[in-house]
Design a protein around this motif. Structure first.
Motif, mmCIF file in Angstrom:
data_model
loop_
_atom_site.group_PDB
_atom_site.id
_atom_site.type_symbol
_atom_site.label_atom_id
_atom_site.label_comp_id
_atom_site.label_asym_id
_atom_site.label_seq_id
_atom_site.Cartn_x
_atom_site.Cartn_y
_atom_site.Cartn_z
ATOM 1 N N ALA A 141 -3.164 14.725 2.567
ATOM 2 C CA ALA A 141 -2.767 16.131 2.563
ATOM 3 C C ALA A 141 -3.379 16.776 3.784
ATOM 4 O O ALA A 141 -4.517 16.465 4.150
ATOM 5 N N MET A 142 -2.645 17.634 4.447
ATOM 6 C CA MET A 142 -3.115 18.347 5.643
ATOM 7 C C MET A 142 -3.701 17.380 6.678
ATOM 8 O O MET A 142 -4.675 17.698 7.357
ATOM 9 N N GLY A 143 -3.126 16.202 6.788
ATOM 10 C CA GLY A 143 -3.570 15.271 7.814
ATOM 11 C C GLY A 143 -4.755 14.402 7.439
ATOM 12 O O GLY A 143 -5.186 13.563 8.223
ATOM 13 N N ARG A 144 -5.319 14.626 6.247
ATOM 14 C CA ARG A 144 -6.487 13.843 5.851
ATOM 15 C C ARG A 144 -6.190 12.995 4.620
ATOM 16 O O ARG A 144 -5.315 13.330 3.828
ATOM 17 N N VAL A 145 -6.976 11.918 4.470
ATOM 18 C CA VAL A 145 -6.901 11.137 3.238
ATOM 19 C C VAL A 145 -7.740 11.855 2.194
ATOM 20 O O VAL A 145 -8.925 12.107 2.418
ATOM 21 N N ILE A 146 -7.112 12.222 1.066
ATOM 22 C CA ILE A 146 -7.885 12.951 0.050
ATOM 23 C C ILE A 146 -8.195 12.083 -1.159
ATOM 24 O O ILE A 146 -9.049 12.441 -1.963
ATOM 25 N N ALA A 147 -7.513 10.970 -1.312
ATOM 26 C CA ALA A 147 -7.839 10.093 -2.439
ATOM 27 C C ALA A 147 -7.293 8.710 -2.169
ATOM 28 O O ALA A 147 -6.341 8.532 -1.410
ATOM 29 N N GLU A 148 -7.924 7.731 -2.792
ATOM 30 C CA GLU A 148 -7.499 6.346 -2.617
ATOM 31 C C GLU A 148 -7.771 5.624 -3.924
ATOM 32 O O GLU A 148 -8.755 5.907 -4.595
ATOM 33 N N GLY A 149 -6.935 4.678 -4.286
ATOM 34 C CA GLY A 149 -7.185 3.913 -5.496
ATOM 35 C C GLY A 149 -5.866 3.506 -6.122
ATOM 36 O O GLY A 149 -4.820 3.571 -5.472
ATOM 37 N N VAL A 156 0.853 -1.174 0.000
ATOM 38 C CA VAL A 156 0.000 0.000 0.000
ATOM 39 C C VAL A 156 0.896 1.233 0.000
ATOM 40 O O VAL A 156 1.761 1.373 0.866
ATOM 41 N N GLY A 157 0.709 2.099 -0.987
ATOM 42 C CA GLY A 157 1.512 3.320 -1.054
ATOM 43 C C GLY A 157 0.851 4.412 -0.236
ATOM 44 O O GLY A 157 -0.369 4.576 -0.268
ATOM 45 N N LEU A 158 1.659 5.141 0.523
ATOM 46 C CA LEU A 158 1.130 6.263 1.303
ATOM 47 C C LEU A 158 1.905 7.486 0.841
ATOM 48 O O LEU A 158 3.102 7.600 1.096
ATOM 49 N N ILE A 159 1.222 8.355 0.090
ATOM 50 C CA ILE A 159 1.922 9.501 -0.485
ATOM 51 C C ILE A 159 1.224 10.797 -0.089
ATOM 52 O O ILE A 159 0.117 10.782 0.440
ATOM 53 N N GLY A 160 1.919 11.889 -0.377
ATOM 54 C CA GLY A 160 1.366 13.199 -0.050
ATOM 55 C C GLY A 160 2.495 14.186 0.120
ATOM 56 O O GLY A 160 3.644 13.779 0.327
ATOM 57 N N PRO A 161 2.194 15.469 0.057
ATOM 58 C CA PRO A 161 3.246 16.478 0.195
ATOM 59 C C PRO A 161 3.820 16.485 1.606
ATOM 60 O O PRO A 161 3.265 15.866 2.517
ATOM 61 N N ASN A 162 4.922 17.217 1.793
ATOM 62 C CA ASN A 162 5.528 17.345 3.111
ATOM 63 C C ASN A 162 4.505 17.852 4.113
ATOM 64 O O ASN A 162 3.715 18.734 3.809
#
Lengths: 278, 344, 296
Positions: free
Chosen positions: A252-260, A59-65
């Motif tokens: 982003a900003m502590g929340r999950v914004i997309a999945e797939g 499972v990839g967990l990505i997002g900005p700093n």
């Protein structure tokens, strides 16, 4: 996302303690968070995060700093306790369990920057991680080598096989502080494997690693997945995530914004916005 | 050798042996596990006091010149063993009190403060352990069997040296077994990075408490051996800077190396602190001790700068080649992933 | 009741001396992140330098105090430049640095003994008549000690809040790396931290010698542990926490001697410290320590 598929789909396998949930896509789900929240002195790092990790996937967990990826990973590993919400592993709630207990259940992690044991040799690093060692008990240690020698030899054989597979056999006597950054990451991954994990949490294993070694680490991860190991990969480099991970969770900003799948999420506007804003 | 030379030499040897055992105990804590015990001397103090009250008998004896709790007369080596148990129990208390640590410096300061509190409490309360006057007339062990005591028989002094040497050998075996076993590896992992150790299922808290207890037992044993040789014990014998002579021994000899720490104990508490009894006296009486402490300070700074690993550095642990059973050589086939459920 | 007032009076005097020393100790720690055990030996050295100036040379005690305090500040900067910074540049661990400052402490303290001997000394000063404030009675020196402490605390407050140097010191203590990036010359700030801390140690040492009447070469180290207790009670690295901790320790040690034997006053102080640390491991006012811990 609703949690009814999980609660409704719990199945008991091989005795009650090993119940696993069924993910939406039909695979078993070995790790799950429900509405996890964590703040540090008023700054919310993770807010209402619910994710599921299907067995046998990366499972990839990505997002900005600053998206909260590392905090989430710490919550999964037990280094941080969530303020609200829960963490479930193999059908059991582990939200407040410490990292030691989680590790013994098969939930291991690597560290982003500071995962070294500099004054242990490579081989010692690997041996250390093996669970249930007799010689770690005081009385066995005092009784002398004969009590723990056989188990130790079996572990040395296993560790050397692992070193051969990862091409680091010739460095077994090196202190970790004598290795390159990329080799240290490999040692960390091998060390985690010695712990017989069910789930491996990888915190940016490619950071500061040269491209050719990155490729090797990547192919090792894919091999491990073929062996049946489940992983969560926190990563900046999206190419790697695209090649290895399914599904991908974007924060982003502590929340999950997309999945797939990576293909799915990269077309979403909010994902692009998050990256541009970040 | 004249009797006065034997007198001095046996004193030197006993003190060195005692310091060696204490240094090994402290090294288990700071050298192997990074438990920064700045109050280690408390273990020696407790061992000495326990041994004293278990050999002196009721405090009405000796004409009631001193006051203390629970006097008894127990045969050798029972007082030493009880001292070790009490030392381990104190280690457990110290460990539990510092478990909730946030930073290493707080742990260190809490332990230092405990040693200082005990010092003031024991000094202030004359009914507990005779206050700052301390206990004296503590009997030597096995005087009957040897036929004389430390002040009457040179044979006795050599016998005591032999007993101390034997205890040193036993302590060496204990410390060596602990550090060579997988247990020692886990301790060093906690030392290097406790978050990593915990992520691999090593219970860092339990291991820290464990070395507090084992180190505490060794420290108490050292105190027990010392007090029956000297025959007296007072708060002045265990002020908190005494811990730093053991630190110096470990740094000079070689942190996390048993032979090195033993050598350090010979050099610092042995040759530098006790060896001067062989030198002719010079200057006023306070000058030599002052110069000894200055020298210890110089040695610590000098070694930290020029040879931080000590005279004998920590050993790199290598493993012998092993053949896989049933094959000619090594394998690289390994089952990496354990899909079986486990009980926990 | 009169006993209680007398104890409070002594407590205030002690609190003043502890505050000077504790603020010096904690400032230096917060700016440089080195726990400086040699602080106690510097107090001792200052007391003896002032003795040399006052008794042997014949200088006025207040002049001796100023010179001794300045000398302590300079010595602290030299220790920082000559020993501390080289070790820090090498990456010596926090624990290693503590051991080095312990070694320095031993060297300075026993050098004082080697030079001046182990006997108790006293300054050449006229005792003066006691001053009565309400039902409190103070000696001349005790009043001056309180005065110096109050002025010193105000000066530190103004320095930290109003001056550029103070702001730079606070910034360096919060985030050394960021401060460096922002153009603060951290090496100069470190020197300033060591100088201030050494000066306060020197003042505390001489005043301790004055109010105690007689002192020996162990004077600084025998109070160091109490000073560390005051510092940690307030939350290490916190100037105001150290002042608060000093007042608490100063008063409590004196009050406790009314209830139980005076020999237990240190015990009471340390038991309070350990209890506070167990409930709140970062001290009453936590800040620097907690921040650094979180960032680490």
């Amino acid at each position: 996302m609703s949690s009814d598929t999980v609660t409704g789909g719990v199945e008991a396998t091989r005795g009650g303690s090993d119940a696993v949930a069924v993910a939406e896509n039909g695979g078993k789900c070995i790790l799950e968070t429900r509405g996890v929240r964590k703040s540090f002195g008023g700054v919310v790092a993770v807010e209402n995060v619910s994710i599921r990790v299907p067995q046998g996937r990366i499972v990839g967990l990505i997002g900005p700093n600053g998206a909260g990826k590392s905090t989430l990973l710490s919550i999964l590993a037990g280094a941080q306790v969530p303020d609200a919400g829960s963490v479930w592993f193999l059908g059991e709630e582990i939200s407040r369990q410490n990292p030691v207990k989680r590790a013994r259940k098969g939930l291991t992690r690597t560290f982003q920057l500071s995962g070294d044991l500099p004054r242990l040799t490579v081989l010692e690093n690997l041996l250390l991680a093996a669970p249930d060692q007799r010689g770690e008990h005081l009385w066995a240690a005092l009784a002398g080598k004969r009590v723990w020698k056989r188990q130790e030899e079996a572990l040395v054989i296993r560790a050397r096989a692992l070193l051969n597979r990862f091409d680091l056999r010739k460095h077994e006597d090196a202190y970790v502080s004598e290795l390159s950054g990329g080799q240290r990451r490999l040692v960390e991954i091998m060390r985690s494997l010695m712990a017989n994990p069910r789930l491996l949490l990888l915190d940016e294993p490619f950071a500061g690693v040269n491209p050719s070694l990155s490729r090797r680490i990547e192919s090792h991860l894919i091999d491990l997945r073929a062996d049946g190991l489940t992983m969560v990969l926190v990563e900046h480099e999206l190419g790697v995530v695209e090649r290895c991970c399914d599904p991908v969770v974007v924060m982003a900003m502590g929340r999950v914004i997309a999945e797939g799948t990576m293909g799915d999420v990269r077309t979403r506007g909010e994902v692009l916005d998050a990256y541009l804003a970040g | 050798m004249s009797n006065s030379d034997i007198y001095l030499l046996t004193t030197l040897l006993v003190y060195t042996g005692v310091a060696m055992i204490a240094s090994w105990g402290l090294n288990l804590q700071i050298g192997e596990t990074n438990v920064l015990n700045f109050g280690f001397i408390l273990f020696e103090a407790v061992g000495a006091y326990v041994t004293a009250i278990l050999t002196l008998g009721p405090d009405t004896g000796n004409g009631g010149v001193q006051q203390y709790v629970f006097g008894a007369v127990l045969p050798f080596p029972v007082p030493w063993l009880v001292a070790m148990v009490v030392g381990a129990a104190l280690g457990l208390v110290m460990g539990l009190l510092t478990v909730r640590r946030l930073r290493g410096d707080y742990e260190a300061v809490v332990m230092l403060v405990m040693a200082v509190v005990a010092y003031y409490a024991v000094s202030a309360d004359t009914s507990l352990l005779n206050g700052s006057e301390g206990l004296s007339l503590i009997p030597a062990p096995f005087t009957g069997a040897v036929g004389g005591g430390p002040n009457t028989s040179m044979t006795y002094r050599w016998v005591y040296v032999a007993v101390v040497a034997l205890v040193c050998v036993l302590a060496f075996i204990v410390v060596n077994r602990v550090t060579s076993a997988p247990l020692g590896r886990a301790l060093r992992a906690v030392r290097d990075n406790d978050a990593v150790a915990m992520s691999l299922g090593k219970d860092a808290t339990r291991l820290r408490i464990l070395v507090q207890m084992v180190g505490g037992a060794l420290g108490a044993l050292a105190g027990a051996m010392l007090v029956q040789w000297v025959g007296a014990w007072a708060p002045g014998s265990w002020t908190y800077p005494e811990t730093f002579t053991l630190f110096a021994a470990i740094i000079v000899g070689g942190t996390a190396n048993i032979a090195g720490v033993g050598l350090g104990a010979v050099i610092v508490p042995g040759i530098i602190l006790e060896g001067v009894i062989f030198l002719p006296t010079f200057g006023p009486s306070y000058l030599t001790p002052a110069l000894q402490w200055i020298l210890i300070g110089v040695l610590i700074v000098g070694f930290m700068w020029f040879r931080p690993q000590g005279i004998i550095p920590e050993r790199r642990r290598r493993f012998p080649a092993l053949a896989v059973p049933g094959t000619a050589g090594e394998s690289n086939a390994v089952q990496l992933v354990d899909l079986e459920p486990r009980r926990s | 009741m009169s006993q209680f007032i007398a104890a409070t009076g002594f407590g205030i005097v002690n609190a003043g001396i502890f505050a000077l020393a504790a603020v010096g100790f904690t400032l230096q720690f917060s700016v440089t992140n080195v726990l400086n055990i040699a602080f106690g030996a510097i107090m001792t050295l200052a007391a003896f330098v002032a003795y040399e100036l006052n008794v042997v040379v014949g200088a006025d005690i207040w002049l001796a105090l100023i010179i001794a305090a300045a000398a302590s500040g300079i010595l602290s900067v030299l220790i920082n430049r000559g020993i501390i910074q080289p070790f820090l540049k090498r990456g010596t661990s926090f624990f290693g640095m503590v051991v080095i400052t312990i070694a320095l402490d031993l060297m300075v303290e026993y050098a004082v003994e080697a030079i001046w001997g182990p006997t108790f000394l006293h300054y050449n000063v006229a005792a003066g008549s006691p001053v009565t404030l309400g039902s409190l009675s103070f000696t001349h020196f005790q009043l001056v000690a309180i005065g110096i402490s109050v002025v010193g605390m105000l000066a530190i407050h103004l320095l930290l809040k109003r001056t550029k140097l103070g702001k730079a010191m606070r910034a360096t203590s919060c985030d050394p790396r960021l401060s460096k990036v922002c153009g603060i010359r951290t090496s100069r700030i470190h020197d300033a931290g060591w100088f201030l801390s050494g000066m306060l140690a020197g003042m505390a040492g001489v005043i301790l010698g004055l109010t105690l009447g007689t002192f020996s070469f162990t004077v600084g180290d025998s109070y160091l542990i109490v000073i560390i207790a005051a510092t940690m009670l307030g939350g290490i690295g916190q100037a105001y926490g150290a002042m608060l901790g000093a007042v608490v320790i100063g008063l409590v040690t004196q009050w406790s001697s009314l209830v139980i034997s005076g020999g237990y006053s240190e015990v009471v102080a340390f038991v309070i410290l350990v209890a506070v640390l167990l409930i709140r491991p970062t001290g009453i006012i936590s800040g620097v320590a907690a921040d650094r811990n979180m960032a680490a």
